[in-house]
Write a protein that holds these residues in place. Structure first.
Motif, mmCIF file in Angstrom:
data_model
loop_
_atom_site.group_PDB
_atom_site.id
_atom_site.type_symbol
_atom_site.label_atom_id
_atom_site.label_comp_id
_atom_site.label_asym_id
_atom_site.label_seq_id
_atom_site.Cartn_x
_atom_site.Cartn_y
_atom_site.Cartn_z
ATOM 1 N N LEU A 85 18.812 2.152 27.420
ATOM 2 C CA LEU A 85 19.191 3.425 26.827
ATOM 3 C C LEU A 85 20.443 3.211 25.988
ATOM 4 C CD1 LEU A 85 18.784 5.959 29.800
ATOM 5 C CD2 LEU A 85 17.413 5.904 27.705
ATOM 6 N N PRO A 86 20.636 3.980 24.935
ATOM 7 C CA PRO A 86 21.897 3.878 24.186
ATOM 8 C C PRO A 86 23.063 4.377 25.034
ATOM 9 C CG PRO A 86 20.585 5.700 23.378
ATOM 10 C CD PRO A 86 19.715 4.955 24.335
ATOM 11 N N ALA A 87 24.229 3.818 24.790
ATOM 12 C CA ALA A 87 25.409 4.214 25.561
ATOM 13 C C ALA A 87 25.643 5.716 25.485
ATOM 14 C CB ALA A 87 26.631 3.448 25.054
ATOM 15 N N ALA A 88 25.327 6.315 24.335
ATOM 16 C CA ALA A 88 25.577 7.757 24.149
ATOM 17 C C ALA A 88 24.690 8.623 25.042
ATOM 18 C CB ALA A 88 25.359 8.129 22.685
ATOM 19 N N ALA A 89 23.630 8.050 25.601
ATOM 20 C CA ALA A 89 22.744 8.840 26.460
ATOM 21 C C ALA A 89 23.492 9.388 27.668
ATOM 22 C CB ALA A 89 21.561 7.992 26.920
ATOM 23 N N LEU A 90 24.561 8.707 28.056
ATOM 24 C CA LEU A 90 25.302 9.144 29.241
ATOM 25 C C LEU A 90 25.929 10.522 29.039
ATOM 26 C CD1 LEU A 90 25.827 8.039 32.033
ATOM 27 C CD2 LEU A 90 27.943 7.010 31.202
ATOM 28 N N GLU A 91 26.131 10.903 27.773
ATOM 29 C CA GLU A 91 26.696 12.225 27.495
ATOM 30 C C GLU A 91 25.743 13.348 27.911
ATOM 31 O OE1 GLU A 91 27.578 12.197 23.349
ATOM 32 O OE2 GLU A 91 28.931 10.446 23.486
ATOM 33 N N THR A 151 24.981 11.477 43.742
ATOM 34 C CA THR A 151 25.691 10.849 42.629
ATOM 35 C C THR A 151 27.023 11.559 42.409
ATOM 36 O OG1 THR A 151 23.599 10.270 41.560
ATOM 37 C CG2 THR A 151 25.582 10.232 40.187
ATOM 38 N N LEU A 152 28.122 10.811 42.589
ATOM 39 C CA LEU A 152 29.453 11.363 42.351
ATOM 40 C C LEU A 152 29.925 11.121 40.924
ATOM 41 C CD1 LEU A 152 31.259 10.303 45.652
ATOM 42 C CD2 LEU A 152 30.025 12.434 45.172
ATOM 43 N N GLU A 153 29.437 10.030 40.330
ATOM 44 C CA GLU A 153 29.917 9.641 39.002
ATOM 45 C C GLU A 153 28.942 8.629 38.423
ATOM 46 O OE1 GLU A 153 33.970 7.569 37.069
ATOM 47 O OE2 GLU A 153 33.803 7.930 39.233
ATOM 48 N N LEU A 154 28.812 8.620 37.098
ATOM 49 C CA LEU A 154 28.000 7.642 36.384
ATOM 50 C C LEU A 154 28.860 6.951 35.341
ATOM 51 C CD1 LEU A 154 24.831 9.856 35.850
ATOM 52 C CD2 LEU A 154 24.918 7.815 37.290
ATOM 53 N N ARG A 155 28.626 5.626 35.198
ATOM 54 C CA ARG A 155 29.456 4.894 34.235
ATOM 55 C C ARG A 155 28.739 3.602 33.840
ATOM 56 N NH1 ARG A 155 35.403 3.312 36.163
ATOM 57 N NH2 ARG A 155 35.234 5.446 37.011
ATOM 58 N N TRP A 156 28.971 3.161 32.596
ATOM 59 C CA TRP A 156 28.500 1.857 32.144
ATOM 60 C C TRP A 156 29.508 0.779 32.548
ATOM 61 C CZ3 TRP A 156 23.676 1.802 30.450
ATOM 62 C CH2 TRP A 156 23.151 2.888 29.765
ATOM 63 N N ASP A 215 22.646 -0.760 28.290
ATOM 64 C CA ASP A 215 22.853 -0.173 26.965
ATOM 65 C C ASP A 215 22.821 -1.259 25.904
ATOM 66 O OD1 ASP A 215 25.326 -1.438 27.027
ATOM 67 O OD2 ASP A 215 26.507 0.412 27.027
ATOM 68 N N GLU A 216 23.114 -0.872 24.661
ATOM 69 C CA GLU A 216 23.029 -1.823 23.546
ATOM 70 C C GLU A 216 24.078 -2.926 23.621
ATOM 71 O OE1 GLU A 216 25.216 1.878 21.858
ATOM 72 O OE2 GLU A 216 23.789 1.364 23.451
ATOM 73 N N HIS A 217 25.069 -2.769 24.489
ATOM 74 C CA HIS A 217 26.099 -3.801 24.676
ATOM 75 C C HIS A 217 25.811 -4.684 25.895
ATOM 76 C CE1 HIS A 217 28.265 -1.452 21.697
ATOM 77 N NE2 HIS A 217 28.224 -0.395 22.493
ATOM 78 N N GLY A 218 24.699 -4.450 26.560
ATOM 79 C CA GLY A 218 24.369 -5.226 27.748
ATOM 80 C C GLY A 218 24.994 -4.698 29.017
#
Length: 329
Positions: A110-116, A126-131, A26-29
């Motif tokens: 991808l932007p962090a908000a894409a995870l929404e 896939t049980l869970e997704l996270r940055w 994401d944009e924060h690396g």
């Protein structure tokens, strides 16, 4: 035949899987990781190729299946950091299946908000997704994930994650022949390596193969646990008697256009790394029975395409004519 169908007759014994890992930041690396359904640990999205796929197509499919996301700027990482290979990428799944992961890594943002908008399929993978920040990673599933994330950590100036011990690679045998006894002539991925050897005049070494009677490069198929460069070195010496001080990976060739049918009807989907041989020593000694003839060719006098051993070798030689024997930047 799928990998799971092969397991029904092959059992738990090691196989090689042509696979792709997908690294999204994401944009924060931070890197996008999935908590896996098989062992509950974390790793990058990815998985085995399906027939007819190249690595980028497989990466896009796996990313969408496991996250529901599309990454417009997804690309394959350059060699050598994009390569997945070697004995340390052995993995034993909770169900006992053993595998050596070989292939490529893809990267995108991808932007962090894409995870929404993430929506994994209902397969349970896939049980869970996270940055996650690269310096605060969770417990990872296997060495392939460690090695992939070490690519990003190296880029960020972070120390590498340690790899878990793995069993010694099996002795070199004839893996494809053993596999053929189970699958017959049906198509199967055949990871391998080919080698560019040039002389002082800039001419390229080609071999006329004993089985096809067509011209080819030195090279051959990986054995379980081998890295692409190890295969290149072994096949170069076996087929020519030559040794190289260094073998530099130049380009990965994979996809349906590189399917090859042998005279006996066996069909392979090549997944092949082209290498440049540096510091070549030894006496050119063609392998008895395997190599009928050797020749040194300039770019202007290469054999005609009909005399070359399939589209993979044609593509290798087009690459050499276009780029010389240096990697693309």
């Amino acid at each position: 035949m799928t990998l799971m169908e092969l397991r029904e007759v092959w059992g738990n014994a090691p196989l090689m899987a042509a696979a792709v890992g997908v690294l999204i930041q994401d944009e924060h690396g931070r890197v996008l990781l999935q908590r896996r359904g098989d062992d509950g640990l974390w790793g990058e999205p990815g998985g085995a190729l399906e027939p007819g796929e190249d690595f980028l197509i497989g990466a896009r499919r796996e990313l969408f299946e496991e996250t529901g996301l599309d990454c417009p700027n997804l690309t394959l990482l350059p060699l050598p950091e994009g390569l997945q290979d070697g004995p340390e990428l052995f993995h034993r799944y909770p169900n006992g299946h053993e595998i050596y992961i070989i292939g490529m890594r893809a990267h995108g943002t991808l932007p962090a908000a894409a995870l929404e908008q993430a929506a994994p399929d209902d397969s349970g993978e896939t049980l869970e997704l996270r940055w996650f920040p690269l310096d605060a990673l969770p417990d990872l599933s296997n060495n392939a994930n460690h090695a992939s994330l070490n690519v990003l950590r190296t880029r960020a100036g972070l120390p590498p994650l340690p790899l878990a011990p793995t069993p010694p690679a099996p002795p070199v045998g004839n893996f494809l022949m053993e596999l053929r006894r189970v699958i017959g002539p049906r198509p199967w991925f055949a990871p391998g390596s080919n080698v560019l050897v040039t002389d002082e005049q800039g001419r390229l070494l080609l071999l006329r193969h004993g089985h096809t009677r067509l011209w080819t490069l030195p090279g051959g198929s990986l054995e379980p646990g081998e890295a692409f460069a190890q295969t290149a070195a072994r096949e170069l010496h076996e087929e020519t008697g030559l040794r190289a001080a260094h073998l530099e990976p130049l380009h990965m060739f994979a996809g349906p256009e590189y399917r090859f049918t042998y005279p006996n009807g066996h069909v392979i989907d090549n997944v092949s790394v082209l290498h440049r041989a540096q510091g070549v020593t030894g006496t050119l000694t063609p392998q008895d029975g395997e190599v009928l003839e050797v020749g040194w060719f300039s770019p202007a006098d290469l054999p005609g395409e009909e005399d070359l051993s399939g589209e993979l070798i044609r593509a290798n030689l087009r690459w050499w004519r276009t780029h010389g024997d240096t990697p693309a930047q």
